[in-house]
Write a protein that holds these residues in place. Structure first.
Motif, PDB file in Angstrom:
ATOM      1  N   SER A  26      10.359  15.531   7.200  1.00 22.11           N
ATOM      2  CA  SER A  26       9.224  15.043   6.312  1.00 22.11           C
ATOM      3  C   SER A  26       8.899  13.457   6.788  1.00 22.11           C
ATOM      4  O   SER A  26       9.881  12.824   6.908  1.00 22.11           O
ATOM      5  N   THR A  27       7.772  13.364   7.025  1.00 27.09           N
ATOM      6  CA  THR A  27       7.589  11.999   7.550  1.00 27.09           C
ATOM      7  C   THR A  27       8.058  10.871   6.467  1.00 27.09           C
ATOM      8  O   THR A  27       8.641   9.879   6.893  1.00 27.09           O
ATOM      9  N   PRO A  28       7.515  10.933   5.117  1.00 26.22           N
ATOM     10  CA  PRO A  28       8.114  10.080   4.263  1.00 26.22           C
ATOM     11  C   PRO A  28       9.598   9.773   4.187  1.00 26.22           C
ATOM     12  O   PRO A  28      10.138   8.578   4.240  1.00 26.22           O
ATOM     13  N   SER A  29      10.619  10.870   4.331  1.00 21.82           N
ATOM     14  CA  SER A  29      11.604  10.921   4.406  1.00 21.82           C
ATOM     15  C   SER A  29      12.350   9.911   5.400  1.00 21.82           C
ATOM     16  O   SER A  29      13.233   8.972   5.563  1.00 21.82           O
ATOM     17  N   VAL A  30      11.580   9.944   6.682  1.00 24.58           N
ATOM     18  CA  VAL A  30      12.075   9.487   8.002  1.00 24.58           C
ATOM     19  C   VAL A  30      11.644   7.907   7.719  1.00 24.58           C
ATOM     20  O   VAL A  30      12.354   6.819   8.102  1.00 24.58           O
ATOM     21  N   TYR A  31      10.578   7.640   7.363  1.00 26.71           N
ATOM     22  CA  TYR A  31      10.160   6.121   6.973  1.00 26.71           C
ATOM     23  C   TYR A  31      11.063   5.606   5.877  1.00 26.71           C
ATOM     24  O   TYR A  31      11.525   4.491   5.992  1.00 26.71           O
ATOM     25  N   ASN A  32      11.591   6.385   4.809  1.00 28.66           N
ATOM     26  CA  ASN A  32      12.649   6.037   4.140  1.00 28.66           C
ATOM     27  C   ASN A  32      13.768   5.545   4.456  1.00 28.66           C
ATOM     28  O   ASN A  32      14.498   4.523   4.269  1.00 28.66           O
ATOM     29  N   THR A  68       0.772  -1.324   0.053  1.00 26.26           N
ATOM     30  CA  THR A  68      -0.023   0.167  -0.064  1.00 26.26           C
ATOM     31  C   THR A  68       0.806   1.114   0.045  1.00 26.26           C
ATOM     32  O   THR A  68       0.262   2.341  -0.070  1.00 26.26           O
ATOM     33  N   GLY A  69       2.193   1.233   0.312  1.00 29.88           N
ATOM     34  CA  GLY A  69       3.144   2.233   0.312  1.00 29.88           C
ATOM     35  C   GLY A  69       3.228   2.826   1.605  1.00 29.88           C
ATOM     36  O   GLY A  69       3.835   3.876   2.085  1.00 29.88           O
ATOM     37  N   TYR A  70       2.605   1.992   2.757  1.00 27.15           N
ATOM     38  CA  TYR A  70       2.574   2.370   4.244  1.00 27.15           C
ATOM     39  C   TYR A  70       3.221   1.437   4.925  1.00 27.15           C
ATOM     40  O   TYR A  70       3.083   0.035   4.466  1.00 27.15           O
ATOM     41  N   HIS A  71       3.731   1.629   5.997  1.00 26.15           N
ATOM     42  CA  HIS A  71       4.160   0.577   7.034  1.00 26.15           C
ATOM     43  C   HIS A  71       3.003   0.116   8.097  1.00 26.15           C
ATOM     44  O   HIS A  71       2.404   1.106   8.391  1.00 26.15           O
ATOM     45  N   ASN A  72       3.298  -1.100   8.124  1.00 26.75           N
ATOM     46  CA  ASN A  72       2.459  -1.478   9.354  1.00 26.75           C
ATOM     47  C   ASN A  72       3.055  -1.018  10.711  1.00 26.75           C
ATOM     48  O   ASN A  72       4.041  -1.068  10.865  1.00 26.75           O
ATOM     49  N   VAL A  73       1.827  -0.310  11.412  1.00 27.69           N
ATOM     50  CA  VAL A  73       2.681  -0.070  12.920  1.00 27.69           C
ATOM     51  C   VAL A  73       1.664  -0.553  13.896  1.00 27.69           C
ATOM     52  O   VAL A  73       0.647  -1.059  13.646  1.00 27.69           O
ATOM     53  N   ASN A  74       2.320  -0.391  15.035  1.00 34.13           N
ATOM     54  CA  ASN A  74       1.789  -1.000  16.340  1.00 34.13           C
ATOM     55  C   ASN A  74       2.055   0.160  17.353  1.00 34.13           C
ATOM     56  O   ASN A  74       2.982   0.262  17.918  1.00 34.13           O
ATOM     57  N   GLY A 114      -2.414  -1.312  11.975  1.00 30.23           N
ATOM     58  CA  GLY A 114      -2.707  -1.070  10.262  1.00 30.23           C
ATOM     59  C   GLY A 114      -1.593   0.022   9.914  1.00 30.23           C
ATOM     60  O   GLY A 114      -0.463  -0.021  10.274  1.00 30.23           O
ATOM     61  N   ARG A 115      -1.873   1.334   9.218  1.00 34.41           N
ATOM     62  CA  ARG A 115      -1.004   2.218   9.168  1.00 34.41           C
ATOM     63  C   ARG A 115      -1.169   3.156  10.179  1.00 34.41           C
ATOM     64  O   ARG A 115      -0.574   4.377  10.093  1.00 34.41           O
ATOM     65  N   GLY A 116      -1.656   3.070  11.367  1.00 38.59           N
ATOM     66  CA  GLY A 116      -1.927   3.771  12.581  1.00 38.59           C
ATOM     67  C   GLY A 116      -3.231   4.180  12.690  1.00 38.59           C
ATOM     68  O   GLY A 116      -3.582   4.882  13.651  1.00 38.59           O
ATOM     69  N   LEU A 142      -7.798  10.014   4.721  1.00 37.11           N
ATOM     70  CA  LEU A 142      -6.964  11.111   4.499  1.00 37.11           C
ATOM     71  C   LEU A 142      -5.850  11.323   5.135  1.00 37.11           C
ATOM     72  O   LEU A 142      -4.931  11.965   4.753  1.00 37.11           O
ATOM     73  N   GLY A 143      -5.609  10.325   6.063  1.00 32.16           N
ATOM     74  CA  GLY A 143      -4.210  10.410   6.729  1.00 32.16           C
ATOM     75  C   GLY A 143      -4.079   9.411   7.631  1.00 32.16           C
ATOM     76  O   GLY A 143      -5.407   9.164   8.257  1.00 32.16           O
ATOM     77  N   SER A 144      -3.024   8.993   8.421  1.00 24.16           N
ATOM     78  CA  SER A 144      -2.781   8.058   9.112  1.00 24.16           C
ATOM     79  C   SER A 144      -3.211   8.288  10.734  1.00 24.16           C
ATOM     80  O   SER A 144      -3.726   7.371  11.385  1.00 24.16           O
ATOM     81  N   ASP A 145      -3.175   9.585  10.981  1.00 22.63           N
ATOM     82  CA  ASP A 145      -3.200  10.277  12.411  1.00 22.63           C
ATOM     83  C   ASP A 145      -4.511  10.673  12.716  1.00 22.63           C
ATOM     84  O   ASP A 145      -4.612  10.760  13.967  1.00 22.63           O
TER      85      ASP A 145
END
Ligand code: C5P
Length: 307
Positions: free
Chosen positions: A193-199, A24-30, A166-168, A149-152
């Motif tokens: 930026s959130t994507p750069s930290v996940y990358n 999906t382009g997202y990370h699974n989080v817990n 899921g993605r949060g 629209l967004g994970s949070d």
């Protein structure tokens, strides 16, 4: 004048475990999310005919760059909320003025933009029901719209304390702590930026195995129980992109905070303190050192109508 206001809280991730990147382009989080009493406020009022959505942003005590960084076009999440909810309600996008009153740092890992969206979900659904004669949207529909629209965003709607998977965005609310928590939030001049930290997290490749956070949270009865549990899998990635955060964490702990960690994708450092007075005194010391520091506490409710 037709007008509705709502507010929504900032969040910290007390525990943030991150797994692999999904298709999906997202990370699974817990994640164990906690809402803080630092609230964004949005006001929706009727706009002049034919003007579409106009967005105005003001701030309360935030450095000017946090206000100028907020887009006022349709890329702003509050505009996306209006477009999505109008579609769900089967109405044309109305002419609206939206005033955003910001207190949460921008690009700080504290869900500032998501809190705007969460407040807007509550404000616009009430506005549409009251003034545009639409049906009322249920909380479940608003949480679903937030997830799109967004994970949070869903957590900012729900507030208090919850586990996000899921993605949060897949949330289960848990009983709020029986004690208050007080936080010092140290915001660096540079954003992350959130994507750069996940990358970066993907490059480092330290994927977590997830714990059962429902049972972990059942063992939290006092602030002393919470301190050793604070954990963020994104911290090594954020520190690798901004090594100066390491020094900031050490200085905050040397100034007496119980524990300091990177908040979400950073670069905000969230430090748990033994009292509000301690958090304020550390904030005063840091504010003289090119760091912008704030104080916030839990418990905090989710998005709600104001006034
Ligand atoms: O959903 P949100 O807008 O907060 O996410 C911003 C970006 O952060 C996503 O496009 C994605 O690159 C990254 N992200 C992720 N896994 C998550 C949440 C966010 O990879 N669980």
């Amino acid at each position: 004048m037709n007008k509705v206001s709502a507010s929504a809280p900032a969040k910290v991730n007390l525990i943030f475990e991150v797994g692999q990147l999904e298709q999906t382009g997202y990370h699974n989080v817990n994640s164990l999310f906690l809402a803080l009493d630092l609230r964004e406020e949005v006001t929706v009022s009727s706009g002049l005919p034919g003007t579409g959505i106009s967005i105005f942003v003001k701030g309360d005590g935030l450095p000017a760059r946090h206000i100028s960084a907020v887009p006022t076009d349709e890329s702003n999440l509050v505009a996306k909320v209006v477009i999505l909810l109008s579609r769900k309600l089967g109405i044309e996008i109305p002419d609206l003025q939206i005033d955003i009153f910001k207190r949460i740092p921008v690009a700080g890992g504290m869900a500032g933009g998501s809190a705007d969206a969460a407040a807007m979900l509550i404000a616009f659904s009430a506005y549409a029901h009251q003034y545009l004669n639409t049906r009322e949207l249920t909380l479940e529909e608003l949480l679903d719209a937030g997830s799109e629209l967004g994970s949070d965003i869903s957590f900012c709607v729900l507030g208090q304390l919850a586990i996000g998977t899921g993605r949060g965005n897949q949330l289960s609310a848990i009983t709020p702590f029986s004690f208050e928590t007080h936080w010092l939030l140290a915001i660096s001049q540079q954003g992350l930026s959130t994507p750069s930290v996940y990358n970066k997290f993907d490059d480092l490749g330290n994927f977590s195995s997830f714990r059962d956070l429902a049972s972990v949270s059942q063992g939290i009865h006092t602030i002393e129980d919470l301190v050793p549990l604070l954990h963020n899998d994104l911290e090594p990635a954020a520190l690798s992109l901004m090594p100066q955060l390491r020094t900031l964490i050490s200085s905050i702990e040397e100034l007496g905070a119980l524990r300091a960690i990177v908040s979400g994708s950073g670069p905000t450092i969230a430090a748990l303190c033994s009292s509000k007075e301690q958090a304020k005194s550390i904030a005063e010391t840091l504010n003289g050192q090119e760091i912008f520091a704030l104080v916030a506490s839990s418990p905090a409710l989710g998005a709600n109508l104001e006034g």
